[in-house]
Design an enzyme around this catalytic site. Sequence first.
Site, PDB file in Angstrom:
ATOM      1  N   GLY A  49       0.806  -1.213   0.000  1.00 60.43           N
ATOM      2  CA  GLY A  49       0.000   0.000   0.000  1.00 60.43           C
ATOM      3  C   GLY A  49       0.836   1.258   0.000  1.00 60.43           C
ATOM      4  O   GLY A  49       1.090   1.833   1.062  1.00 60.43           O
ATOM      5  N   THR A  50       1.236   1.699  -1.163  1.00 61.23           N
ATOM      6  CA  THR A  50       2.032   2.918  -1.285  1.00 61.23           C
ATOM      7  C   THR A  50       2.177   3.227  -2.774  1.00 61.23           C
ATOM      8  O   THR A  50       1.668   2.510  -3.625  1.00 61.23           O
ATOM      9  CB  THR A  50       3.424   2.731  -0.646  1.00 61.23           C
ATOM     10  OG1 THR A  50       4.099   3.981  -0.592  1.00 61.23           O
ATOM     11  CG2 THR A  50       4.266   1.752  -1.439  1.00 61.23           C
ATOM     12  N   THR A  51       2.890   4.306  -3.076  1.00 64.40           N
ATOM     13  CA  THR A  51       3.269   4.595  -4.465  1.00 64.40           C
ATOM     14  C   THR A  51       4.718   5.041  -4.487  1.00 64.40           C
ATOM     15  O   THR A  51       5.091   6.002  -3.800  1.00 64.40           O
ATOM     16  CB  THR A  51       2.397   5.710  -5.069  1.00 64.40           C
ATOM     17  OG1 THR A  51       1.017   5.320  -5.006  1.00 64.40           O
ATOM     18  CG2 THR A  51       2.783   5.961  -6.521  1.00 64.40           C
ATOM     19  N   LYS A  82       9.935   7.017   2.763  1.00 63.29           N
ATOM     20  CA  LYS A  82       9.946   5.714   2.099  1.00 63.29           C
ATOM     21  C   LYS A  82      11.090   5.557   1.102  1.00 63.29           C
ATOM     22  O   LYS A  82      11.057   4.657   0.263  1.00 63.29           O
ATOM     23  CB  LYS A  82       8.617   5.488   1.381  1.00 63.29           C
ATOM     24  CG  LYS A  82       7.408   5.484   2.301  1.00 63.29           C
ATOM     25  CD  LYS A  82       6.133   5.245   1.523  1.00 63.29           C
ATOM     26  CE  LYS A  82       4.918   5.297   2.428  1.00 63.29           C
ATOM     27  NZ  LYS A  82       3.658   5.088   1.681  1.00 63.29           N
TER      28      LYS A  82
END
Length: 243
Positions: A49-51, A82
Amino acid sequence: MRTPTSDDTSGRLDPLNGDHSGVFAPELGEFPNAENRAGESGAQETKTGTTTVGLKTEDGVVLATDMRASLGYMVSSKNVQKVEEIHPTGALTIAGSVSAAQSLIRSIRAEVRLYESRRGEDMSMQALSTLLGNFLRSGAFYVVQPILGGVDAEGPHIYSIDPAGSILEEEYTVTGSGSQYALGVLEQEYSNDLSIDEAKTIAARAVKSAVERDLASGNGINICVVTEDGVDITQHKDFADVL
């Protein structure tokens, strides 16, 4: 010497029996029952769950990520970095399990320092990508899908590395739950003659596009620029700062 972590000695190599098949394993040692763990994790659904995005330019690479950490349908943190420096001219984005990613980063940094102290030279990006793939294939880091970006004597490099350890060198790449939205922007706007500033703008547009539609991405953007001079990471709560 590594202290055994269980009574299971099956598959353990005898250092005196002439079997040196693990000679290219990470210098810090191997993980017990790695093949079994890798097989178990490979059968599970991968949820990241991220980009995160990575672009290569003539002068370096640009990595960008959102800043949200999610726990199911809840936002567990709004200020997550991140992307991390793991090499004097290399950085890694993280998508997936936070604890596994943090452990992977610590392990990679230690391996890079060992390599440089023993050989007196910086590790190449190809060697670093191979090391990352080996770590992920061990099964010790479960669901982690990083992008490696860096510069060495051969120039800039972007590598996409999946949770099973496969390594693909790309011009640009994406990971995480917002990938499809970010990739649409990169497909339209990327070219191989971008400047660093142009690449930063396109990367920001790609992450912003994902933030607009992906529930697990949001709360700002991390921008990392890697050149032969080093790694520079900045955080921006407002996309207008980089657009």
